[in-house]
Design a protein around this motif. Structure first.
Motif, mmCIF file in Angstrom:
data_model
loop_
_atom_site.group_PDB
_atom_site.id
_atom_site.type_symbol
_atom_site.label_atom_id
_atom_site.label_comp_id
_atom_site.label_asym_id
_atom_site.label_seq_id
_atom_site.Cartn_x
_atom_site.Cartn_y
_atom_site.Cartn_z
ATOM 1 N N ALA A 156 1.267 -13.407 55.488
ATOM 2 C CA ALA A 156 1.482 -14.602 54.329
ATOM 3 C C ALA A 156 3.005 -14.022 53.991
ATOM 4 N N HIS A 157 3.679 -12.961 54.372
ATOM 5 C CA HIS A 157 4.950 -12.616 54.353
ATOM 6 C C HIS A 157 5.732 -12.534 55.433
ATOM 7 N N ALA A 158 7.051 -12.715 55.332
ATOM 8 C CA ALA A 158 7.972 -12.522 56.364
ATOM 9 C C ALA A 158 8.493 -11.229 56.885
ATOM 10 N N ASP A 159 8.279 -10.367 55.760
ATOM 11 C CA ASP A 159 8.617 -8.932 56.082
ATOM 12 C C ASP A 159 10.068 -8.679 56.977
ATOM 13 N N ILE A 160 10.924 -9.525 56.388
ATOM 14 C CA ILE A 160 12.246 -9.366 57.109
ATOM 15 C C ILE A 160 13.185 -9.440 56.198
ATOM 16 N N ASN A 161 13.067 -8.551 54.842
ATOM 17 C CA ASN A 161 14.129 -8.200 54.009
ATOM 18 C C ASN A 161 14.854 -7.260 54.357
ATOM 19 N N LEU A 162 16.190 -6.918 53.853
ATOM 20 C CA LEU A 162 16.927 -5.932 54.268
ATOM 21 C C LEU A 162 17.093 -4.908 52.961
ATOM 22 N N HIS A 163 17.546 -3.606 53.256
ATOM 23 C CA HIS A 163 17.408 -2.753 51.909
ATOM 24 C C HIS A 163 18.431 -3.345 51.111
ATOM 25 N N SER A 164 19.327 -4.306 51.259
ATOM 26 C CA SER A 164 20.128 -5.012 50.204
ATOM 27 C C SER A 164 19.596 -6.016 49.581
ATOM 28 N N THR A 165 18.514 -6.507 50.100
ATOM 29 C CA THR A 165 17.808 -7.962 49.555
ATOM 30 C C THR A 165 16.614 -7.708 48.800
ATOM 31 N N SER A 166 15.917 -6.375 49.140
ATOM 32 C CA SER A 166 14.634 -6.374 48.659
ATOM 33 C C SER A 166 14.669 -5.939 46.982
ATOM 34 N N GLN A 167 13.828 -6.695 46.236
ATOM 35 C CA GLN A 167 13.621 -6.611 45.133
ATOM 36 C C GLN A 167 12.796 -5.531 44.593
ATOM 37 N N SER A 168 11.883 -5.242 45.528
ATOM 38 C CA SER A 168 10.918 -4.147 45.124
ATOM 39 C C SER A 168 11.226 -2.748 45.557
ATOM 40 N N GLY A 169 12.062 -2.718 46.631
ATOM 41 C CA GLY A 169 12.224 -1.629 47.716
ATOM 42 C C GLY A 169 11.021 -1.228 48.211
#
Length: 351
Positions: A156-169
């Motif tokens: 359901a999720h792309a799981d491609i966030n960066l450490h600089s873009t993730s809101q949740s951490g």
């Protein structure tokens, strides 16, 4: 006498069966290595670490064996790892805003080595999570053994966030970003060139089932040029067309890694998961997708992640586990159209 005729008839059938088996060409051994990865620190909800053992207790081995009579199964137990001081230093200095970065990297470094070992000793492997943070190590280890690799990420999720873009951490939302060459420079302090030198080509990654994409993830997917089939596209063109487009996108010479997050399925059939999103794949659609991938005879690695036995009722947990087992059963050989092997094919007489 009746017993004499019965004995002769039985002897003829046994001779025919023996003759059929002895003259048939012997297939190469198909073997599956299984590793449990009880990692729960990629997100905030405890419980996913229980899934590997729960699936085993729910007859995982028997289900897989019954789906493929000739499959040799080797269970390597649950992955062990240790966090060292250099990783803690990386976390403190560079990635302190990511939750449990050091544990994530230690687990995945150990998983990379475990996957390489399993592929030396087996023709396929299955990694059971745990949360989807383990997708980095599972795919990275696979890439080291098999550089010519295609990845199908069903989620359901792309799981491609960066450490600089993730809101949740939460780092279970980042594993794919560690795998692509185009995003490596965003992880310049992670030592990826040493632990995971082989990158996944962007044109050999396909997502299926997305329906909860962060804004930065949507930007990255489109900027890098990654194929993804979200649920609105699936609803519009149907699963058969999605399968066709997916297989057309994959290099026919490549082996395939399938990373299946149980939340790709609709929460009606997979309620016990940490980030359930309504409007997902039906179980039939999920099975159809893995059947099509299986039938390429190129699937070499599989992940099943994010089953959380601590979420929902007992019935919810049972439903989710059963859905996961159905996906794995079809992935490793079960055919809804029926199959036969190791039987007396002369029961209807000779032609």
């Amino acid at each position: 006498m009746w017993w004499s005729r019965k004995f002769v008839s039985r002897s003829l059938r046994l001779h025919r069966l023996k003759s059929t088996r002895s003259t048939a060409p012997r297939k190469p051994e198909q073997s599956l290595g299984i590793i449990g990865v009880p990692f729960a620190k990629g997100q905030a909800k405890l419980g996913v670490e229980l899934a590997p053992d729960l699936l085993r207790q729910s007859s995982l081995r028997q289900v897989l064996q019954s789906s493929h009579d000739d499959l040799v199964i080797r269970d390597y137990g649950n992955l062990q790892y240790a966090v060292d001081e250099p990783l803690l230093q990386q976390q403190r200095v560079h990635y302190h805003h990511i939750r449990n970065y050091a544990d994530f990297m230690a687990c995945n470094r150990a998983l990379i080595e475990q996957v390489k070992l399993m592929l030396v000793e087996n023709t396929q492997f299955l990694a059971i999570g745990g949360d989807h943070a383990i997708g980095f190590g599972s795919v990275a280890g696979h890439l080291q053994h098999t550089p010519n690799l295609s990845l199908v990420w069903i989620d359901a999720h792309a799981d491609i966030n960066l450490h600089s873009t993730s809101q949740s951490g939460n780092i279970h939302g980042m594993p794919v970003s560690f795998l692509l060459e185009q995003l490596r420079n965003t992880w310049q302090h992670a030592g990826l060139q040493e632990i995971a030198p082989n990158c996944l080509p962007k044109d050999q990654l396909v997502y299926i089932g997305l329906r909860d994409i962060d804004p930065y993830e949507a930007f990255i997917l489109n900027k890098v040029g990654i194929r993804y089939y979200a649920m609105d596209t699936i609803d519009r063109v149907g699963v058969p067309k999605i399968i066709e487009m997916t297989l057309d996108a994959l290099n026919p010479q490549n082996k395939i890694h399938v990373s299946f997050d149980i939340d790709a399925l609709d929460s009606n059939v997979a309620p016990s998961t940490g980030t359930a999103v309504r409007g997902g794949l039906t179980l039939r659609e999920g099975i159809s997708i893995v059947e099509a991938l299986r039938d390429t005879e190129r699937v070499q690695g599989v992940d099943l992640v994010e089953i959380n036995p601590k979420l929902g009722s007992e019935r919810d947990v049972r439903t989710t586990v059963e859905s996961g087992l159905e996906i794995l059963k079809s992935m490793f050989g079960y055919r809804r159209s029926g199959r036969w092997s190791n039987i007396d094919t002369g029961i209807l007489g000779s032609d």
